[in-house]
Enzyme design. Sequence first.
Site, PDB file in Angstrom:
ATOM      1  N   ASP A   1      43.469 101.553  -0.597  1.00 43.27           N
ATOM      2  CA  ASP A   1      42.364 100.601  -0.452  1.00 43.27           C
ATOM      3  C   ASP A   1      42.200 100.081   0.965  1.00 43.27           C
ATOM      4  OD1 ASP A   1      44.502  98.884  -0.160  1.00 43.27           O
ATOM      5  OD2 ASP A   1      44.095  97.709  -1.966  1.00 43.27           O
TER       6      ASP A   1
ATOM      7  N   ARG B   1      54.241  97.883   8.269  1.00 39.53           N
ATOM      8  CA  ARG B   1      55.105  98.318   9.363  1.00 39.53           C
ATOM      9  C   ARG B   1      54.790  97.439  10.564  1.00 39.53           C
ATOM     10  NH1 ARG B   1      57.184 103.264  10.027  1.00 39.53           N
ATOM     11  NH2 ARG B   1      57.752 103.211   7.838  1.00 39.53           N
TER      12      ARG B   1
ATOM     13  N   ASN C   1      43.208 110.437  13.837  1.00 38.09           N
ATOM     14  CA  ASN C   1      42.241 110.833  12.811  1.00 38.09           C
ATOM     15  C   ASN C   1      40.922 110.081  12.984  1.00 38.09           C
ATOM     16  OD1 ASN C   1      44.059 112.544  11.611  1.00 38.09           O
ATOM     17  ND2 ASN C   1      44.567 111.179   9.911  1.00 38.09           N
TER      18      ASN C   1
ATOM     19  N   TYR D   1      62.115 113.949   8.433  1.00 34.85           N
ATOM     20  CA  TYR D   1      61.974 113.213   9.695  1.00 34.85           C
ATOM     21  C   TYR D   1      62.810 111.938   9.680  1.00 34.85           C
ATOM     22  CZ  TYR D   1      59.610 110.943  13.662  1.00 34.85           C
ATOM     23  OH  TYR D   1      59.331 110.328  14.854  1.00 34.85           O
ATOM     24  N   ASP D   2      62.685 111.157   8.598  1.00 32.34           N
ATOM     25  CA  ASP D   2      63.398 109.883   8.516  1.00 32.34           C
ATOM     26  C   ASP D   2      64.900 110.076   8.650  1.00 32.34           C
ATOM     27  OD1 ASP D   2      60.830 109.185   7.821  1.00 32.34           O
ATOM     28  OD2 ASP D   2      61.307 108.555   5.785  1.00 32.34           O
TER      29      ASP D   2
ATOM     30  N   TYR E   1      43.293 105.901   3.448  1.00 35.75           N
ATOM     31  CA  TYR E   1      44.123 106.183   2.284  1.00 35.75           C
ATOM     32  C   TYR E   1      44.392 104.889   1.517  1.00 35.75           C
ATOM     33  CZ  TYR E   1      44.695 110.754   4.365  1.00 35.75           C
ATOM     34  OH  TYR E   1      44.441 111.999   4.882  1.00 35.75           O
TER      35      TYR E   1
ATOM     36  N   ASN F   1      54.245 102.792  15.857  1.00 36.53           N
ATOM     37  CA  ASN F   1      52.993 103.520  16.066  1.00 36.53           C
ATOM     38  C   ASN F   1      52.478 103.378  17.489  1.00 36.53           C
ATOM     39  OD1 ASN F   1      52.475 104.760  13.585  1.00 36.53           O
ATOM     40  ND2 ASN F   1      51.686 102.871  12.701  1.00 36.53           N
TER      41      ASN F   1
END
Length: 324
Positions: free
Chosen positions: A221, A290, A205, A160-161, A219, A189
Amino acid sequence: MTDTPVPSTATSAPLRILITGSAGFVGSHLVERFLNEGHSVIGVDNYISGQVSNTDLFVGHPRFTFIEADVSHGIPYEGETLDWVMHFASPASPPHYQQFPVETLMVGAQGTQNGLELAHAHGAGFFLASTSEVYGDPHVHPQPETYWGNVNPIGVRSCYDEAKRYAEAITMAYHRSRGVNTRIIRIFNTYGPRMRPDDGRVITNFVHQAMRGEPLTVYGDGSQTRSFQYIDDLVEGISRLMAALYHEPVNLGNPVEFTMLELVEAIEDVLVRRMSVEHRELPQDDPKQRQPDITVAKCVLKWTPQIELKTGLDLMLQRDAANR
């Protein structure tokens, strides 16, 4: 930096716009926006990650035409002259592009060239949907458009990148060498209604796990950060860039940054209930931070995101519920 900002495509005469990936999350919202503004839209999708239900929203509209096709093999359009070719076709979530790595590379490479050739033949503008993933796991924070990125070219996310990095390169090559009137956005996002339940990105999710009463999967900590942009803000930025004479990439995203644990708290506030959390191992090449630098969008487009996270989450839940 030179710019000629114009507020919206709504100020122009009716346009004929072809959108690849029209059955996808972002593509379907663009179809809706342009039809509401009085434009004609040709949607193209092969449903590798798009949803038939998104196309069904517009079937029967007098200014909407749908073509089922894989744009990597060509764009079978033979109609009237186009004003814009907008290339939004691609799996965009890690589970989908990792399931279809070759197809993802091809739609970013050959699909982009096919769109550019079509735009060139029609004297149309070409609009590329790129991504913040071109920055990889960034060493610069926040990320301006001038940052070249830190990307693993052979990792599990590279299909994808690197597809998007190539797509940007060929788009600029067609602009410089063949005079195609191009635009490039790097989407950070983005969330909202019409996302696939199995999209695999964090807000989808969390929302669907919460609605099912399951623990929220975090995912690592949970200290890694993201910024979250509501779909209506993105569509407005796209509309403004179409009307601005600017050809370099433009970040479109919300610069307000949240850790994953802060996102859990926002979900709890919107749903007015406490959620349990299940921690899992951090995926390979998952970025730790990000966040967009949106200085260019502010200057060129007079654009900033308007919808804060909790408001957007509430809107997403309401609009998805209304469409069930």
